[in-house]
Motif scaffolding. Structure first.
Motif, mmCIF file in Angstrom:
data_model
loop_
_atom_site.group_PDB
_atom_site.id
_atom_site.type_symbol
_atom_site.label_atom_id
_atom_site.label_comp_id
_atom_site.label_asym_id
_atom_site.label_seq_id
_atom_site.Cartn_x
_atom_site.Cartn_y
_atom_site.Cartn_z
ATOM 1 N N VAL A 224 37.785 36.329 40.298
ATOM 2 C CA VAL A 224 36.453 36.912 40.512
ATOM 3 C C VAL A 224 36.448 37.784 41.759
ATOM 4 C CG1 VAL A 224 34.023 36.394 40.960
ATOM 5 C CG2 VAL A 224 35.311 35.002 39.341
ATOM 6 N N ALA A 225 37.094 37.319 42.826
ATOM 7 C CA ALA A 225 37.161 38.082 44.070
ATOM 8 C C ALA A 225 37.893 39.405 43.841
ATOM 9 C CB ALA A 225 37.855 37.266 45.151
ATOM 10 N N TYR A 226 38.995 39.333 43.114
ATOM 11 C CA TYR A 226 39.748 40.555 42.817
ATOM 12 C C TYR A 226 38.927 41.505 41.952
ATOM 13 C CZ TYR A 226 44.203 39.034 44.803
ATOM 14 O OH TYR A 226 45.206 38.671 45.675
ATOM 15 N N SER A 227 38.186 40.968 41.030
ATOM 16 C CA SER A 227 37.353 41.794 40.156
ATOM 17 C C SER A 227 36.298 42.552 40.957
ATOM 18 C CB SER A 227 36.686 40.914 39.094
ATOM 19 O OG SER A 227 35.870 41.686 38.247
ATOM 20 N N CYS A 228 35.654 41.860 41.902
ATOM 21 C CA CYS A 228 34.640 42.497 42.757
ATOM 22 C C CYS A 228 35.248 43.632 43.571
ATOM 23 C CB CYS A 228 34.020 41.470 43.704
ATOM 24 S SG CYS A 228 32.950 40.256 42.915
ATOM 25 N N LEU A 229 36.419 43.371 44.124
ATOM 26 C CA LEU A 229 37.062 44.369 44.978
ATOM 27 C C LEU A 229 37.516 45.582 44.159
ATOM 28 C CD1 LEU A 229 38.010 45.311 47.670
ATOM 29 C CD2 LEU A 229 39.982 43.797 47.503
ATOM 30 N N LEU A 230 38.054 45.341 42.981
ATOM 31 C CA LEU A 230 38.484 46.455 42.130
ATOM 32 C C LEU A 230 37.299 47.308 41.690
ATOM 33 C CD1 LEU A 230 41.294 44.866 39.943
ATOM 34 C CD2 LEU A 230 41.539 46.747 41.570
ATOM 35 N N HIS A 231 36.185 46.654 41.415
ATOM 36 C CA HIS A 231 34.974 47.407 41.050
ATOM 37 C C HIS A 231 34.535 48.284 42.223
ATOM 38 C CE1 HIS A 231 31.124 48.381 39.263
ATOM 39 N NE2 HIS A 231 30.532 47.984 40.384
ATOM 40 N N ALA A 232 34.615 47.745 43.440
ATOM 41 C CA ALA A 232 34.248 48.520 44.620
ATOM 42 C C ALA A 232 35.190 49.700 44.813
ATOM 43 C CB ALA A 232 34.265 47.623 45.852
ATOM 44 N N CYS A 233 36.479 49.489 44.558
ATOM 45 C CA CYS A 233 37.460 50.580 44.649
ATOM 46 C C CYS A 233 37.124 51.685 43.660
ATOM 47 C CB CYS A 233 38.865 50.050 44.381
ATOM 48 S SG CYS A 233 39.543 49.014 45.700
ATOM 49 N N ASN A 234 36.672 51.288 42.473
ATOM 50 C CA ASN A 234 36.299 52.271 41.460
ATOM 51 C C ASN A 234 35.105 53.101 41.918
ATOM 52 O OD1 ASN A 234 35.867 53.593 38.900
ATOM 53 N ND2 ASN A 234 34.305 52.062 38.496
ATOM 54 N N VAL A 235 34.090 52.424 42.448
ATOM 55 C CA VAL A 235 32.888 53.131 42.917
ATOM 56 C C VAL A 235 33.237 54.082 44.053
ATOM 57 C CG1 VAL A 235 30.629 52.828 44.005
ATOM 58 C CG2 VAL A 235 31.346 51.275 42.191
ATOM 59 N N ALA A 236 34.145 53.640 44.944
ATOM 60 C CA ALA A 236 34.519 54.450 46.103
ATOM 61 C C ALA A 236 35.618 55.463 45.782
ATOM 62 C CB ALA A 236 34.973 53.536 47.239
ATOM 63 N N ARG A 237 36.121 55.454 44.551
ATOM 64 C CA ARG A 237 37.181 56.369 44.114
ATOM 65 C C ARG A 237 38.439 56.193 44.976
ATOM 66 N NH1 ARG A 237 34.697 60.624 41.124
ATOM 67 N NH2 ARG A 237 36.806 61.394 40.694
ATOM 68 N N ILE A 259 38.495 42.268 32.263
ATOM 69 C CA ILE A 259 37.602 42.880 33.260
ATOM 70 C C ILE A 259 38.422 43.562 34.349
ATOM 71 C CG2 ILE A 259 35.826 42.411 34.987
ATOM 72 C CD1 ILE A 259 34.926 40.047 33.281
ATOM 73 N N ILE A 260 39.492 42.902 34.785
ATOM 74 C CA ILE A 260 40.380 43.488 35.789
ATOM 75 C C ILE A 260 41.000 44.772 35.253
ATOM 76 C CG2 ILE A 260 42.555 43.175 37.039
ATOM 77 C CD1 ILE A 260 40.362 41.532 38.269
ATOM 78 N N TYR A 261 41.521 44.696 34.036
ATOM 79 C CA TYR A 261 42.150 45.872 33.435
ATOM 80 C C TYR A 261 41.160 47.026 33.287
ATOM 81 C CZ TYR A 261 46.648 43.747 32.219
ATOM 82 O OH TYR A 261 47.898 43.185 32.269
ATOM 83 N N ALA A 262 39.960 46.734 32.846
ATOM 84 C CA ALA A 262 38.961 47.777 32.636
ATOM 85 C C ALA A 262 38.540 48.418 33.959
ATOM 86 C CB ALA A 262 37.751 47.208 31.912
ATOM 87 N N SER A 263 38.404 47.610 35.023
ATOM 88 C CA SER A 263 38.023 48.141 36.335
ATOM 89 C C SER A 263 39.085 49.085 36.875
ATOM 90 C CB SER A 263 37.798 46.998 37.329
ATOM 91 O OG SER A 263 36.673 46.229 36.983
ATOM 92 N N LEU A 264 40.342 48.659 36.800
ATOM 93 C CA LEU A 264 41.430 49.511 37.283
ATOM 94 C C LEU A 264 41.555 50.762 36.414
ATOM 95 C CD1 LEU A 264 43.726 50.014 39.228
ATOM 96 C CD2 LEU A 264 45.208 48.577 37.797
ATOM 97 N N ALA A 265 41.387 50.583 35.110
ATOM 98 C CA ALA A 265 41.483 51.719 34.194
ATOM 99 C C ALA A 265 40.424 52.776 34.503
ATOM 100 C CB ALA A 265 41.324 51.233 32.754
ATOM 101 N N LEU A 266 39.207 52.338 34.803
ATOM 102 C CA LEU A 266 38.135 53.290 35.095
ATOM 103 C C LEU A 266 38.385 54.013 36.418
ATOM 104 C CD1 LEU A 266 35.566 54.363 33.864
ATOM 105 C CD2 LEU A 266 34.288 52.581 35.048
ATOM 106 N N THR A 267 39.036 53.324 37.364
ATOM 107 C CA THR A 267 39.394 53.966 38.631
ATOM 108 C C THR A 267 40.377 55.102 38.371
ATOM 109 O OG1 THR A 267 39.133 51.838 39.754
ATOM 110 C CG2 THR A 267 40.265 53.567 40.964
ATOM 111 N N TYR A 268 41.371 54.850 37.531
ATOM 112 C CA TYR A 268 42.311 55.898 37.140
ATOM 113 C C TYR A 268 41.596 56.998 36.353
ATOM 114 C CZ TYR A 268 46.400 52.952 38.273
ATOM 115 O OH TYR A 268 47.356 52.213 38.910
ATOM 116 N N ALA A 269 40.729 56.568 35.461
ATOM 117 C CA ALA A 269 40.074 57.502 34.550
ATOM 118 C C ALA A 269 39.244 58.546 35.285
ATOM 119 C CB ALA A 269 39.195 56.731 33.571
#
Length: 352
Positions: A224-237, A259-269
């Motif tokens: 869960v902690a990793y998921s939150c951080l990855l989502h923040a990375c996505n928002v911050a590009r 969820i982890i995969y989707a968050s990282l994928a959207l950051t790349y996307a």
């Protein structure tokens, strides 16, 4: 009881207390109260257990008034209410949002010479925390120290959560460090509250720094902690930081979820890195996971932002996803129209 009525046996408070508890267990509070009255009628003196059982039961049901009456009755018959009796009412007041009532009962507790328990203090910290009153929560935390009771990580976590919700992240982080200086071991929950707060606030560097602090403290972050951080990375590009976080997750021996995969994928996307998203798709398949609508959206966004746009790949991915049972939605439709154009997208839909 029948033998007692016939004059062949005597009955102690233990017998009546069992009957009271049995009635409470059946949620028959009328009978439970009736047995307490019957004790008095039969000349058997009720004890602390008799009243405590009823006080706890009424408080748990949210009938604070009845619990208060019983506690006052204890004093009238010469019984001293225990800390647990007071705590039951204090907890009930807190859960009802009546902080002034909870505070008043804490004062009455002290005035009767009953020493507040750790539960008393944590209940009050939690009550002020839920109201967003940082100063009030801090005051009760200080009261624990002044009382001589041993502070624990749960007490601090209540306070830290209040500070985070109020947006006082620096204050919360400082409080967390002070806790550790005092020799109280932080845990995954206390770190998680902070990490989630910094992530939601967009302060990804501070959030990532907490991962390092956790490692130094010998605490492994959860998924869960990793998921939150990855989502923040996505928002911050922050693509590079997102990759570092993901690699640390793997190094910690955690298995990514969709969820982890989707968050990282959207950051790349968002940077048009469609090849990296395709690599992630292959990786999640190897992890025995299936692509969902969130990951499909990220893949299509990557194709739409690629240079040049990857229209054919987007169409092939969309067709395969629809055939696998993934539901089309508003977000997917919009990105498909962006990458294919409305006319081509409508033709693809007709062909499915």
């Amino acid at each position: 009881l029948e033998q007692r009525a016939a004059g062949h046996a005597s009955t102690s408070a233990i017998t009546y207390n069992k009957l009271i508890k049995r009635a409470v267990k059946k949620d028959d509070m009328i009978s439970a109260e009736a047995w307490l009255k019957q004790m008095c009628t039969d000349g058997v003196k009720a004890n602390e257990v008799s009243y405590a059982t009823l006080i706890h039961s009424w408080a748990k049901r949210g009938d604070i008034t009845r619990a208060e009456v019983l506690l006052d009755t204890m004093a009238e018959v010469g019984l001293e209410p225990t800390a647990e009796c007071f705590d039951a009412i204090i907890v009930a007041c807190s859960q009802a949002g009546d902080i002034s009532g909870a505070s008043a009962w804490c004062s009455r507790m002290r005035s009767r010479g009953v020493v507040p328990s750790m539960r008393t203090y944590t209940t009050m910290i939690d009550a002020y925390s839920k109201r967003g009153d940082i100063e009030g929560a801090e005051m009760w935390l200080e009261s624990i120290e002044a009382s001589g009771l041993q502070l624990d990580v749960n007490s601090y976590t209540f306070l830290i959560e209040t500070q985070v919700k109020a947006g006082e992240l620096t204050r919360a982080h400082k409080c967390h460090k002070q806790m550790q200086v005092k020799g109280i071991q932080a845990n995954a929950q206390s770190f998680g509250v902070l990490l989630n707060g910094f992530s939601k606030a967009g302060d990804v560097d501070s959030a990532a720094g907490l991962l390092s602090e956790m490692a130094e403290a010998g605490i492994r972050a959860n998924i869960v902690a990793y998921s939150c951080l990855l989502h923040a990375c996505n928002v911050a590009r922050r693509v590079q930081l997102a990759e570092q976080v993901y690699q640390k997750l793997r190094a910690d021996g955690l298995k990514p979820n969709i969820i982890i995969y989707a968050s990282l994928a959207l950051t790349y996307a968002n940077d048009g890195l469609w090849r990296k998203v395709e690599d992630l798709l292959e990786e999640l398949t190897q992890d025995s996971l299936r692509m969902n609508s969130h990951f499909l959206f990220a893949l299509l966004v990557a194709y739409s932002k690629g240079r040049p746009k990857q229209s054919d790949r987007a169409e092939a991915a969309f067709r395969k996803a629809m055939a696998s049972g993934i539901q089309n939605n508003l977000h997917i439709r919009r990105v498909m129209k962006s990458v294919l154009g409305t006319d081509r997208y409508e033709l693809v839909l007709q062909d499915l």
